[in-house]
Design an enzyme around this catalytic site. Structure first.
Site, PDB file in Angstrom:
ATOM      1  N   TYR A   1     -15.641   7.811 -11.628  1.00 45.28           N
ATOM      2  CA  TYR A   1     -15.393   6.454 -11.110  1.00 45.28           C
ATOM      3  C   TYR A   1     -15.973   5.424 -12.082  1.00 45.28           C
ATOM      4  O   TYR A   1     -15.296   4.461 -12.466  1.00 45.28           O
ATOM      5  CB  TYR A   1     -16.043   6.341  -9.728  1.00 45.28           C
TER       6      TYR A   1
ATOM      7  N   ASP B   1       0.874  -1.173   0.000  1.00 46.99           N
ATOM      8  CA  ASP B   1       0.000   0.000   0.000  1.00 46.99           C
ATOM      9  C   ASP B   1       0.909   1.220   0.000  1.00 46.99           C
ATOM     10  O   ASP B   1       2.119   1.109   0.180  1.00 46.99           O
ATOM     11  CB  ASP B   1      -0.915  -0.009   1.234  1.00 46.99           C
ATOM     12  N   ILE B   2       0.276   2.392  -0.157  1.00 50.03           N
ATOM     13  CA  ILE B   2       1.063   3.627  -0.158  1.00 50.03           C
ATOM     14  C   ILE B   2       1.392   4.052   1.282  1.00 50.03           C
ATOM     15  O   ILE B   2       2.242   4.885   1.514  1.00 50.03           O
ATOM     16  CB  ILE B   2       0.309   4.729  -0.929  1.00 50.03           C
ATOM     17  N   ARG B   3       0.682   3.447   2.261  1.00 50.38           N
ATOM     18  CA  ARG B   3       0.992   3.664   3.684  1.00 50.38           C
ATOM     19  C   ARG B   3       0.781   2.352   4.428  1.00 50.38           C
ATOM     20  O   ARG B   3       0.068   1.464   3.937  1.00 50.38           O
ATOM     21  CB  ARG B   3       0.124   4.779   4.274  1.00 50.38           C
TER      22      ARG B   3
ATOM     23  N   LYS C   1     -14.092   2.659 -14.453  1.00 50.30           N
ATOM     24  CA  LYS C   1     -14.385   1.225 -14.339  1.00 50.30           C
ATOM     25  C   LYS C   1     -14.771   0.635 -15.704  1.00 50.30           C
ATOM     26  O   LYS C   1     -14.343  -0.466 -16.043  1.00 50.30           O
ATOM     27  CB  LYS C   1     -15.479   0.973 -13.296  1.00 50.30           C
TER      28      LYS C   1
HETATM   29  N1  SER Z   1     -19.314   1.421  -3.264  1.00 51.91           N
HETATM   30  C1  SER Z   1     -18.945   2.180  -4.412  1.00 51.91           C
HETATM   31  C2  SER Z   1     -19.227   3.612  -4.221  1.00 51.91           C
HETATM   32  O1  SER Z   1     -20.148   3.925  -3.500  1.00 51.91           O
HETATM   33  C3  SER Z   1     -19.670   1.685  -5.637  1.00 51.91           C
HETATM   34  O2  SER Z   1     -19.045   0.551  -6.114  1.00 51.91           O
HETATM   35  O3  SER Z   1     -18.597   4.422  -4.808  1.00 51.91           O
END
Ligand code: SER
Length: 299
Positions: A125, A17-19, A129
């Site tokens: 996001y 991980d980064i931390r 994906k």
């Molecule tokens: N749990 C995620 C979110 O709320 C969706 O995959 O961004």
């Protein structure tokens, strides 16, 4: 981490991980600090540890991603592409990469959203994906890379804090119930979303990774359904065990994200190809999480 350590032995798991990972059990495995966006650093880590399987879980979730779209794009794409490249060069045999119900947008069917349908997400996001899924399929079809993926619903665990997701309210609800607080919910009370316990998600992930390669017919990402509920329904289910639990809904921008996502996912392909079965329904999920977060009773 816990499931991989239990299955393969902590000494055969390398964490990165980064931390540092703030979990007592993390110390049982080797830990290597790495910024997975740094290709040289990740290549070096892979050369040194020679993993057969990489679980590349680095991500910025939906709500946080909207406040920093370019950072979310970089974080969600670069580590995946570096890992796919390492696999193409023969450094890694198998890759797991998480996708999400966030690949769907308002023009996909809401109920039992099919595996194959419109993918027009409204968040960065979701865009990352969809793109990542296509890269996975490309590396599989073009170079034979064994990369597998799941479109998770909202995940509810009790071992780590929620961070930056639209579905986090459901995790916060249990914490509020335990601490005798009123939950300030940022979604509308009737906003239905698919959800799943972290336990089911981890089990499903390991089952997918163990399945024979010829069974894996979806090389973008598999829909996975657990159970679906609204904030109102979750509050009522929690009240069965914690009668004083109270929730107050004041929808914000996260409601718009949630409204663009499915009510439930059709996971027939996962059931057929690698035997997926969820364990927890809504009551089972609530009982499982309340038991997990409750402090142990003395004596
Ligand atoms: N749990 C995620 C979110 O709320 C969706 O995959 O961004």
């Amino acid at each position: 981490m816990l499931a991989l350590q239990a299955k393969y032995g902590a000494e055969r798991v390398t964490l990165s991980d980064i931390r540092p990972v703030p979990h007592p059990q993390a110390e049982a495995s080797e830990f290597i600090l790495c910024d997975a966006q740094d290709k040289d650093a990740l290549d070096h880590l892979i050369e040194r540890t020679q993993p057969s399987t990489v679980y590349m879980l680095v991500a910025m979730l939906s709500a946080k991603g909207e406040s920093a779209p370019m950072a979310a794009w970089g974080l969600n794409m670069n580590p995946l592409l570096h890992t796919l490249e390492a696999a193409r060069r023969g450094m890694v045999k198998h890759i797991f990469w998480p996708s999400s119900m966030a690949v769907f947008g308002p023009n996909a069917p809401k109920d039992l959203t099919p595996q194959e349908t419109n993918l027009c997400p409204t968040t960065v996001y979701g865009v990352s994906k969809v793109s990542g899924e296509l890269w996975c399929q490309y590396y599989h079809d073009k170079f034979g890379v064994d990369v597998r993926s799941i479109r998770y619903p909202g995940l509810i665990g009790f071992r780590s804090e929620p961070g930056g997701g639209t579905t986090d309210y459901a995790v916060e609800a249990f914490q509020a119930a335990l601490e005798d607080r009123t939950l300030q919910c940022y979604l509308a009370p009737d906003e239905r979303l698919p959800m799943m316990t972290m336990e089911d998600a981890v089990r499903g992930t390991l089952e997918l990774m163990e399945a024979p390669a010829h069974n894996i017919r979806v090389r973008t990402s598999y829909n996975l359904q657990g159970c679906s509920f609204t904030p109102d329904e979750l509050a009522r289910a929690i009240q069965q065990t914690v009668p004083g639990f109270d929730m107050h809904c004041v929808p914000d921008a996260r409601q718009d994200i949630a409204a663009s996502w499915p009510n439930s996912l059709d996971d027939t392909e996962a059931q057929k190809d690698w035997g997926w079965r969820p364990k927890h329904d809504v009551q089972g999920l609530v009982a499982h999480i309340l038991e997990g977060i409750s402090p142990p009773v003395d004596g």
